[in-house]
Design a protein around this motif. Structure first.
Motif, PDB file in Angstrom:
ATOM      1  N   GLU A 134      85.549  38.872  -3.428  1.00 20.65           N
ATOM      2  CA  GLU A 134      86.524  38.866  -4.515  1.00 20.65           C
ATOM      3  C   GLU A 134      87.624  39.886  -4.264  1.00 20.65           C
ATOM      4  O   GLU A 134      88.802  39.630  -4.551  1.00 20.65           O
ATOM      5  CB  GLU A 134      85.819  39.166  -5.840  1.00 20.65           C
ATOM      6  N   ARG A 137      90.024  38.420  -1.982  1.00 19.61           N
ATOM      7  CA  ARG A 137      90.502  37.129  -2.487  1.00 19.61           C
ATOM      8  C   ARG A 137      90.055  35.961  -1.591  1.00 19.61           C
ATOM      9  O   ARG A 137      90.827  35.039  -1.312  1.00 19.61           O
ATOM     10  CB  ARG A 137      92.024  37.138  -2.632  1.00 19.61           C
ATOM     11  N   ASP A 139      86.788  34.672  -2.342  1.00 16.52           N
ATOM     12  CA  ASP A 139      85.621  34.145  -3.038  1.00 16.52           C
ATOM     13  C   ASP A 139      85.681  32.628  -3.207  1.00 16.52           C
ATOM     14  O   ASP A 139      84.649  31.955  -3.177  1.00 16.52           O
ATOM     15  CB  ASP A 139      85.447  34.833  -4.403  1.00 16.52           C
ATOM     16  N   ARG A 140      86.889  32.061  -3.325  1.00 19.96           N
ATOM     17  CA  ARG A 140      87.007  30.607  -3.465  1.00 19.96           C
ATOM     18  C   ARG A 140      86.699  29.877  -2.155  1.00 19.96           C
ATOM     19  O   ARG A 140      86.464  28.670  -2.169  1.00 19.96           O
ATOM     20  CB  ARG A 140      88.410  30.244  -3.939  1.00 19.96           C
ATOM     21  N   LEU A 141      86.712  30.609  -1.060  1.00 22.92           N
ATOM     22  CA  LEU A 141      86.430  30.011   0.257  1.00 22.92           C
ATOM     23  C   LEU A 141      85.051  30.407   0.759  1.00 22.92           C
ATOM     24  O   LEU A 141      84.759  30.281   1.944  1.00 22.92           O
ATOM     25  CB  LEU A 141      87.499  30.448   1.272  1.00 22.92           C
ATOM     26  N   ARG A 142      84.189  30.853  -0.115  1.00 17.79           N
ATOM     27  CA  ARG A 142      82.906  31.419   0.286  1.00 17.79           C
ATOM     28  C   ARG A 142      82.067  30.467   1.133  1.00 17.79           C
ATOM     29  O   ARG A 142      81.341  30.887   2.026  1.00 17.79           O
ATOM     30  CB  ARG A 142      82.095  31.870  -0.927  1.00 17.79           C
ATOM     31  N   GLN A 144      83.215  27.962   3.056  1.00 16.10           N
ATOM     32  CA  GLN A 144      83.943  27.372   4.179  1.00 16.10           C
ATOM     33  C   GLN A 144      83.506  27.996   5.497  1.00 16.10           C
ATOM     34  O   GLN A 144      83.255  29.205   5.583  1.00 16.10           O
ATOM     35  CB  GLN A 144      85.448  27.556   3.993  1.00 16.10           C
ATOM     36  N   ASN A 153      93.354  34.332   6.927  1.00 16.11           N
ATOM     37  CA  ASN A 153      92.105  34.463   6.181  1.00 16.11           C
ATOM     38  C   ASN A 153      90.983  35.018   7.059  1.00 16.11           C
ATOM     39  O   ASN A 153      90.087  35.714   6.565  1.00 16.11           O
ATOM     40  CB  ASN A 153      91.700  33.119   5.580  1.00 16.11           C
TER      41      ASN A 153
END
Length: 254
Positions: A134, A137, A139-142, A144, A153
């Motif tokens: 988090e 930033r 966390d939304r790709l955890r 992948q 990234n």
């Protein structure tokens, strides 16, 4: 008096007849971010490699918290509190973003590097790993796979893994290299946040002068492998030796 966490004494490495790092003596204190600058080929990354153990020294000494670590392995230095983020990413490409950070957390907490263990069997580790993701930033790709991430990234993930180690000394080698204008501020904000912990020290190899002006408490300058300047940013950046080095002119009588 502020504690010295890391010190190099007459640190030297030769490759054949070429002296890549030449008798560099320098100490780094807790609560201080030091930028290491110099023209291409000055020895900055080689100096980093000597400190972190990627290459062995020809002569001289590296000391961490008073302990001589000159002959120790990379992993041993890491366990003693030396953390390094590489100029080129050093990740597990076939694992997910989350698994990369979780494995670092497991190792730091003494759980071992177990690729087969589940997140559920390490609930506290998983919670801590997600908190780090988090912060960067991601966390939304955890879930992948790392090999599918953009270069920017991947660089952010590498910083996340370094943060997960919680080292005493953070070493960043051009942390925003290859990042877009939108991606770079996330990493720079994280480094700014890390600076608030006055018990640790940060070393930063960087070419971007705007980054150095924003972050550095101190600048040291390497040229032809030798330490040629050391001091506050404004003073060092205004010095003749730095101006000449970055203009590509020959430095004489240093």
């Amino acid at each position: 008096m502020t504690q010295t966490l890391l010190e190099t004494t007459d640190l030297t490495v030769r490759f054949g007849g070429h002296v890549a790092v030449d008798r560099v003596t320098c100490s780094f204190r807790a609560g201080e971010l030091t930028a290491i600058v110099g023209p291409n080929g000055a020895g900055k990354t080689t100096y980093f490699n000597l400190i972190s153990g990627q290459i062995g020294a020809t002569a001289g000494r590296v000391t961490l918290k008073g302990q001589d670590i000159t002959r120790l392995s990379v992993s041993r230095r890491c366990r003693l509190g030396l953390g390094r983020a590489f100029q080129l990413t050093n990740l597990f490409p076939e694992l997910s973003v989350f698994e990369n950070v979780r494995l670092v957390m497991q190792t730091r907490m003494g759980r071992g590097l177990n690729l087969l263990s589940t997140a559920e069997s390490h609930a506290d580790v998983s919670h801590a790993a997600l908190a780090v993701l988090e912060r960067v930033r991601l966390d939304r790709l955890r879930d992948q796979k790392v090999s599918e991430l953009s270069h920017g990234n991947q660089r952010k993930l590498e910083v996340a893994m370094l943060i997960a180690l919680e080292p005493d000394v953070y070493m960043f080698d051009e942390p925003t290299a290859g990042m877009s204008v939108d991606e770079a501020p996330v990493v720079l904000d994280l480094i700014t946040e890390l600076k608030q912990d006055r018990s640790r020290t940060i070393l930063l190899v960087e070419h971007k002068m705007d980054v150095i002006r924003t972050l550095a408490d101190r600048i040291i300058v390497l040229h032809n492998g030798a330490l040629v300047a050391d001091g506050p940013p404004a003073e060092v950046m205004a010095s003749d030796v730095v101006q000449e080095a970055y203009m590509g002119k020959e430095i004489e009588d240093v």
